[in-house]
Motif scaffolding. Structure first.
Motif, short mmCIF file in Angstrom:
data_model
loop_
_atom_site.label_atom_id
_atom_site.label_comp_id
_atom_site.label_asym_id
_atom_site.label_seq_id
_atom_site.Cartn_x
_atom_site.Cartn_y
_atom_site.Cartn_z
N GLN A 35 0.83 -1.21 0.00
CA GLN A 35 0.00 0.00 0.00
C GLN A 35 0.87 1.26 0.00
OE1 GLN A 35 -3.31 -0.16 -0.33
NE2 GLN A 35 -3.45 2.05 -0.44
N SER A 36 1.94 1.26 0.81
CA SER A 36 2.80 2.45 0.89
C SER A 36 3.61 2.67 -0.38
CB SER A 36 3.74 2.35 2.10
OG SER A 36 4.73 1.36 1.92
N LEU A 37 3.73 1.63 -1.20
CA LEU A 37 4.51 1.73 -2.44
C LEU A 37 3.65 1.94 -3.68
CD1 LEU A 37 7.17 -1.03 -1.71
CD2 LEU A 37 7.47 1.46 -1.59
N PRO A 75 13.29 1.99 -7.20
CA PRO A 75 13.96 1.68 -5.94
C PRO A 75 14.02 0.17 -5.76
CG PRO A 75 11.75 2.55 -5.53
CD PRO A 75 12.00 2.63 -7.01
N VAL A 76 15.00 -0.29 -4.99
CA VAL A 76 15.22 -1.72 -4.77
C VAL A 76 14.90 -2.06 -3.32
CG1 VAL A 76 17.00 -3.54 -4.70
CG2 VAL A 76 17.01 -1.84 -6.56
N TYR A 77 14.21 -3.18 -3.14
CA TYR A 77 13.89 -3.72 -1.81
C TYR A 77 14.27 -5.19 -1.81
CZ TYR A 77 11.14 0.51 -1.33
OH TYR A 77 10.75 1.83 -1.27
N ASN A 136 4.69 -2.77 -10.65
CA ASN A 136 4.41 -1.45 -11.23
C ASN A 136 3.63 -0.54 -10.27
OD1 ASN A 136 1.62 -2.05 -11.54
ND2 ASN A 136 1.95 -2.86 -13.61
N GLU A 137 3.36 0.65 -10.73
CA GLU A 137 2.73 1.69 -9.93
C GLU A 137 1.35 1.29 -9.42
OE1 GLU A 137 4.12 2.01 -12.91
OE2 GLU A 137 5.48 3.75 -12.91
#
Length: 165
Positions: A35-37, A75-77, A136-137
């Protein structure tokens, strides 16, 4: 606390499918969730254990190429079954310039289909299957790669991303 929706055992996701929900603490104790991403396209990679040779190599390869992902707005996680404390030390030791997430209950790993049967030296056991996703977004998969090798994977991923356009 971790949260993730469950995927059927052995389930593999494909491009276009919606990614499972997840909520995990990062190496600094902050919460990161699907959700935050939302609104951000990102790389989410799963690795078996911090401070092991292959995982160290993969993390350092991501670290060394994080700018290449950044130029693509990615960004990478990294996600592992390690504790926040272990990941905090891992990130500091290897000077990681991206976020690593703790999944000690394996909830996100199960949800993403990255926790399952593995074979090593003739032994069968349950463990984390090294895998990488681009989400994706809108929260759907742009790329889903299972059973990746640590060595050379980051460079291959960058090539694959170029081919996606």
């Amino acid at each position: 606390m971790t949260q993730a929706s469950a995927a059927p055992t052995g389930h593999r996701f494909t491009v276009g499918q919606e990614a499972p929900d997840f909520q995990l603490p990062d190496h600094q104790g902050n919460t990161v969730s699907k959700q935050s991403l939302l609104g951000t396209r990102y790389v989410l990679y799963f690795y078996p254990a911090a401070n092991t040779p292959a995982c160290n190599q993969q993390a350092c390869d991501f670290r060394d190429h994080v700018e290449d992902f950044g130029t693509q707005g990615l960004p990478v996680y990294g996600v592992s079954p390690d504790s926040v404390e272990t990941l905090s030390k891992f990130a500091a030791k290897h000077e990681l310039n991206f976020t690593v997430l703790a999944d000690p209950e394996h909830e996100a790993s199960v949800a993403f289909g990255t926790w399952g049967e593995k074979k090593n030296y003739g032994r069968t056991y349950e463990g984390l299957i090294r895998s990488t996703f681009v989400i994706n977004e809108q929260g759907a998969f742009d790329l889903a790669q299972y059973n990746v090798r640590a060595k050379g994977h980051v460079e291959k991923l960058l090539r694959d991303l170029q081919n996606l356009g």
